[in-house]
Design a protein around this motif. Structure first.
Motif, short mmCIF file in Angstrom:
data_model
loop_
_atom_site.label_atom_id
_atom_site.label_comp_id
_atom_site.label_asym_id
_atom_site.label_seq_id
_atom_site.Cartn_x
_atom_site.Cartn_y
_atom_site.Cartn_z
N VAL A 53 54.50 65.83 94.60
CA VAL A 53 53.68 64.68 94.23
C VAL A 53 52.31 64.79 94.89
N TYR A 54 51.26 64.60 94.07
CA TYR A 54 49.91 64.48 94.60
C TYR A 54 49.46 63.03 94.46
N THR A 55 48.91 62.49 95.56
CA THR A 55 48.40 61.12 95.58
C THR A 55 46.90 61.13 95.78
N ALA A 56 46.18 60.38 94.96
CA ALA A 56 44.73 60.23 95.12
C ALA A 56 44.47 59.16 96.17
N HIS A 57 44.15 59.57 97.38
CA HIS A 57 43.94 58.67 98.51
C HIS A 57 42.68 57.83 98.29
N ARG A 58 42.86 56.50 98.30
CA ARG A 58 41.78 55.56 97.97
C ARG A 58 41.15 55.89 96.61
N LEU A 72 39.28 54.92 90.50
CA LEU A 72 40.70 54.90 90.14
C LEU A 72 40.90 55.35 88.70
N THR A 73 40.02 54.90 87.81
CA THR A 73 40.12 55.29 86.41
C THR A 73 39.90 56.78 86.24
N ALA A 74 38.92 57.34 86.97
CA ALA A 74 38.66 58.78 86.89
C ALA A 74 39.86 59.58 87.40
N GLY A 78 41.95 61.89 84.93
CA GLY A 78 41.87 63.31 85.23
C GLY A 78 43.22 64.00 85.29
N GLY A 79 44.27 63.25 85.60
CA GLY A 79 45.62 63.80 85.56
C GLY A 79 46.02 64.61 86.77
N ALA A 80 45.15 64.70 87.80
CA ALA A 80 45.49 65.52 88.96
C ALA A 80 46.53 64.86 89.86
N ALA A 281 43.05 64.24 80.00
CA ALA A 281 42.86 62.80 79.85
C ALA A 281 44.18 62.11 79.55
N ARG A 282 44.34 60.94 80.16
CA ARG A 282 45.46 60.07 79.84
C ARG A 282 44.89 58.79 79.26
N GLY A 283 45.68 58.14 78.44
CA GLY A 283 45.19 56.91 77.81
C GLY A 283 45.20 55.73 78.74
#
Length: 283
Positions: A53-58, A72-74, A78-80, A281-283
């Motif tokens: 699992v990868y988490t986008a910190h803040r 947050l939207t980016a 982005g799907g990373a 991209a995700r919807g």
């Protein structure tokens, strides 16, 4: 009318637990009970996360303005990252908002303590680094935008906000896709008692003397400092807690070490960099 008096500060672990377990009935009814249930049922949950699992910190603070809706939207589009991390603080009128620091000084054009604002004043705040300048979101806006579409990690910076946070998550049917994070074991226990999925983060110094196996009955994710000693990370991995994620990891070398020692998640300010993700991209 005078503004509401802020709740008294908590002075002990027992007080924290007592506050969290006092019951949700005294709170205002959460908005739109059940509004998120279909999204959550059809969407991503903690139990369906990938093995790594990868988490986008803040929200990915090295790649976008932290805790911003645009960031947050980016990160989501982005799907990373499979998980979006958002810091949560409470205003003087009980409104929950996305903000890491206790003051506005570092990340906004305003100054002063976050807790001294009310919802109306919050709408006037503008974030640095956003073009055009955007206001920081409320927690309700974050939940309504991303709830059920991606797993959210909500760090409860104010333990006194736990009941209100729980009401918002339950009211939207999002308990299966929201982690509530804290550095305090007693807050993690209280979150679990309120029917939430609990995450506990610990520093490298704390991990030297921690016995993480004590928390396995109520902690869903153990969030460990990647700078901890090898033996401390291995002890965390062997604790019996289902998931052990390393924070805050921003280099490939640190990522590879954490994974080699058995961590199954990476919390990072740079999710696109560490995953090599393009523009999925995700919807």
């Amino acid at each position: 009318m005078a503004p509401p008096t802020p709740p008294a500060p908590l002075t002990s672990p027992a007080a924290l637990i007592a506050l969290a377990l006092a019951g949700l009935a005294a709170l205002l009814p959460p908005p739109q009970w059940g509004a998120g249930q279909e999204r959550a049922a059809a969407g991503v949950t903690i139990d369906t996360l990938p093995r790594l699992v990868y988490t986008a910190h803040r929200g990915g603070a090295l790649e976008s303005p932290e805790n911003s809706m645009s960031g947050l939207t980016a990160a989501y589009r982005g799907g990373a990252a499979s998980v979006l991390d958002v810091d949560v603080r409470m205003l003087r009128d009980g409104t929950l908002v996305a903000m890491h620091d206790s003051t506005l000084d570092r990340t906004t054009f305003s100054r002063g303590p976050v807790r001294e604002l009310d919802a109306r004043q919050w709408r006037e705040v503008r974030l640095r680094g956003t073009r055009p300048a955007e206001r920081p979101p409320t927690l309700a806006e974050v939940l309504d935008r991303f709830g059920g579409r991606v797993v959210l990690m909500l760090e409860a910076k104010d333990p006194r906000s736990l009941e209100r946070l729980a009401a918002m998550v339950h009211g939207r049917g999002l308990t299966a896709s929201v982690l509530v994070n804290s550095r305090h074991p007693e807050v993690a226990r209280a979150a679990h008692a309120l029917g939430l999925r609990a995450q506990l983060w610990r520093s490298a110094r704390q991990l030297r003397t921690d016995d993480p196996s004590r928390w396995r009955t109520y902690v869903d994710v153990l969030d460990v400092d990647h700078r901890a000693r090898d033996e401390d990370l291995r002890r965390a991995v062997r604790s019996g807690i289902a998931r052990v994620w390393a924070h805050t990891v921003n280099t490939e070398q640190d990522r590879d070490r954490a994974l080699r020692l058995g961590c199954d998640g990476i919390i990072t300010d740079a999710p696109r960099r560490l995953t090599g993700a393009g523009g999925r991209a995700r919807g």
